[in-house]
Design a protein around this motif. Sequence first.
Motif, PDB file in Angstrom:
ATOM      1  N   SER A   1       9.989   6.646   9.570  1.00 14.64           N
ATOM      2  CA  SER A   1      10.492   6.213   8.269  1.00 14.64           C
ATOM      3  C   SER A   1       9.472   6.476   7.173  1.00 14.64           C
ATOM      4  CB  SER A   1      10.858   4.720   8.291  1.00 14.64           C
ATOM      5  OG  SER A   1       9.698   3.923   8.446  1.00 14.64           O
ATOM      6  N   TYR A   2       9.985   6.675   5.984  1.00 14.35           N
ATOM      7  CA  TYR A   2       9.146   6.852   4.793  1.00 14.35           C
ATOM      8  C   TYR A   2       9.531   5.774   3.783  1.00 14.35           C
ATOM      9  CZ  TYR A   2       6.734   8.992   0.880  1.00 14.35           C
ATOM     10  OH  TYR A   2       5.891   9.217  -0.185  1.00 14.35           O
ATOM     11  N   THR A   3       8.551   5.034   3.298  1.00 18.69           N
ATOM     12  CA  THR A   3       8.806   3.972   2.337  1.00 18.69           C
ATOM     13  C   THR A   3       8.994   4.571   0.943  1.00 18.69           C
ATOM     14  OG1 THR A   3       7.408   2.475   3.640  1.00 18.69           O
ATOM     15  CG2 THR A   3       7.978   1.786   1.415  1.00 18.69           C
TER      16      THR A   3
ATOM     17  N   PHE B   1       8.205  14.917   3.386  1.00 19.88           N
ATOM     18  CA  PHE B   1       8.870  14.168   4.451  1.00 19.88           C
ATOM     19  C   PHE B   1      10.375  14.416   4.438  1.00 19.88           C
ATOM     20  CE2 PHE B   1      11.225  10.398   5.766  1.00 19.88           C
ATOM     21  CZ  PHE B   1      10.740  10.220   7.049  1.00 19.88           C
TER      22      PHE B   1
ATOM     23  N   THR C   1      12.609  16.191   7.293  1.00 23.06           N
ATOM     24  CA  THR C   1      13.737  15.455   7.859  1.00 23.06           C
ATOM     25  C   THR C   1      15.009  16.286   7.828  1.00 23.06           C
ATOM     26  OG1 THR C   1      12.819  13.322   7.254  1.00 23.06           O
ATOM     27  CG2 THR C   1      15.180  13.412   7.580  1.00 23.06           C
TER      28      THR C   1
ATOM     29  N   ASN D   1      13.563   2.241   2.670  1.00 19.44           N
ATOM     30  CA  ASN D   1      13.083   3.266   3.596  1.00 19.44           C
ATOM     31  C   ASN D   1      14.096   4.388   3.797  1.00 19.44           C
ATOM     32  OD1 ASN D   1      10.538   1.884   4.920  1.00 19.44           O
ATOM     33  ND2 ASN D   1      12.130   0.330   4.822  1.00 19.44           N
TER      34      ASN D   1
ATOM     35  N   MET E   1       6.391  12.389  -0.406  1.00 17.97           N
ATOM     36  CA  MET E   1       7.766  12.050  -0.116  1.00 17.97           C
ATOM     37  C   MET E   1       8.633  13.297   0.002  1.00 17.97           C
ATOM     38  SD  MET E   1      10.385   9.606  -2.255  1.00 17.97           S
ATOM     39  CE  MET E   1      10.592  10.777  -3.590  1.00 17.97           C
TER      40      MET E   1
ATOM     41  N   PRO F   1       3.064   4.255   3.735  1.00 19.69           N
ATOM     42  CA  PRO F   1       4.358   4.907   3.497  1.00 19.69           C
ATOM     43  C   PRO F   1       5.053   5.410   4.753  1.00 19.69           C
ATOM     44  CG  PRO F   1       2.567   6.341   2.830  1.00 19.69           C
ATOM     45  CD  PRO F   1       1.948   5.018   3.151  1.00 19.69           C
ATOM     46  N   ILE F   2       4.309   5.864   5.760  1.00 24.27           N
ATOM     47  CA  ILE F   2       4.917   6.468   6.951  1.00 24.27           C
ATOM     48  C   ILE F   2       4.763   5.532   8.144  1.00 24.27           C
ATOM     49  CG2 ILE F   2       4.850   8.414   8.544  1.00 24.27           C
ATOM     50  CD1 ILE F   2       3.906  10.156   6.268  1.00 24.27           C
TER      51      ILE F   2
END
Length: 247
Positions: free
Chosen positions: A138-140, A4, A8, A109, A1, A164-165
């Motif tokens: 998106s990342y959960t 990511f 971002t 997300n 996470m 997750p992605i």
Amino acid sequence: MRKFLFATLVLLFNLSAQAQDAAYSIFGVKAGSTIGFQTWNNIDQDALFAYNAGIFVESLEGKDSKSSLYAGLSYSQKGSAKRNVQLFNSNGSGSLFGGTFTRKYIFHNAVLNVGAKNRLDVRSNGLIPYYSIGVFGSYTLDTNLDEQLSNVFLFDPIEDNVRPINYGIQIGGGFEKQITEYIGMHLDISVFPELSNQYVEQYGNNPPFLINPYTGQQVTLRDRNIKNLAFEITLGIRFLREIIYVD
């Protein structure tokens, strides 16, 4: 996470930096409502009513430019629901809780979207209609799947099978309105269909037999793929940054 979110933020700030080399750029905040849908093996679930919030930047070639590139980083709840359902006990007889209830499946997300926007002619009331198209990843961050009741643990989705992605496309439109020379607002309506499955559950040649807690009937649990579709209605505040070059 962490990787990511770091990637971002780097992408978002890179776009902002590119915009600062131009004469004008836009930055702002936005928030609104989300209507989430999920397809479970081509079976549509009920809608989930949730919310979203985030930040965005736009690059402009000129102050009155009709086109722009944009990027946004936001938090968005996606998912679905089952309404007016009742649960049966493990032997398939009798109804638990003595009534119906709503079961919500919520996926939290972090969403990065990038794309292009094109503005149309200003209307007499000062509204500027526009349309946009882009892509998103998106990342959960989390889900509420671990809050399930124990007797529907195997039947409903479980946390272990969440991917997750995910990624998809964004198509939207709306209206902008200038309040002052440097402050404006927008109302945006966008749809975010996912191209990837956020949830994948596979059993192969050994699917389990169990009682469907929503019908009381014995069923064979099949492989399950879940894909999101979200509609977002957001209100944003826009700030114009003017860069003056001095020799």
